[in-house]
Design a protein around this motif. Sequence first.
Motif, PDB file in Angstrom:
ATOM      1  N   TYR A  66       0.789  -1.236   0.000  1.00  0.00           N
ATOM      2  CA  TYR A  66       0.000   0.000   0.000  1.00  0.00           C
ATOM      3  C   TYR A  66       0.820   1.284   0.000  1.00  0.00           C
ATOM      4  N   LYS A  69       0.691   3.253  -3.067  1.00  0.00           N
ATOM      5  CA  LYS A  69      -0.659   3.750  -3.360  1.00  0.00           C
ATOM      6  C   LYS A  69      -1.014   4.965  -2.498  1.00  0.00           C
ATOM      7  N   LEU A 164      -9.090   3.958  -1.345  1.00  0.00           N
ATOM      8  CA  LEU A 164      -8.447   4.139  -2.648  1.00  0.00           C
ATOM      9  C   LEU A 164      -9.456   4.240  -3.789  1.00  0.00           C
TER      10      LEU A 164
END
Length: 187
Positions: A66, A69, A164
């Motif tokens: 992650y 991201k 996200l």
Amino acid sequence: MANTPSNMLPLGTTAPDFNLADTVSGDPFNLSKCKGIKATVVMFISNHCPFVKHVNPTLAKLAKTYKSKGIEFVAIGSNAVEDYPQDGPEFMKQLAIEHGFIFPYLYDQTQAVAKAYDAACTPDFYVFDDQLKLVYRGQLDSSRPGNGIPVTGVDLINALDAILNNKPISKDQKPSLGCNIKWRTEH
């Protein structure tokens, strides 16, 4: 092995700030230095707790997945080292290196940060959005040492993926379960 659940801090709570030293680098970290562009995962963990040992490899993997991201992870150890020396900074550093943690593992010597977050157990997970408002708190998944359920991180993953994808995060959040934080006793 105590089975202590999370206190479940109210959703929408602003992340309490902190200023703690990273046990690996020795560098000071505050909340703004740990903040992710999309979200920030604050975890209370410890070295000796079997519940944490059970999930450490998954925590390392999730952070690596992650980070690119825009989601940052930070771990905090708050146990009283007078009674639990294996949870001290030198052992925290060793564990972080051993598991390849790419996130800071901070030492909360005064336990003020654990109290500010109303942390109760290890592991205890908190996800804050880009405005540092609490959107998820609770368990990594339903796996516990000895229950035969594989560690997947699905509950945390679902919350992070919802952020996200600009989707709402389910309000049906289950408390984490683990060892109680070892609070300092006044002598």
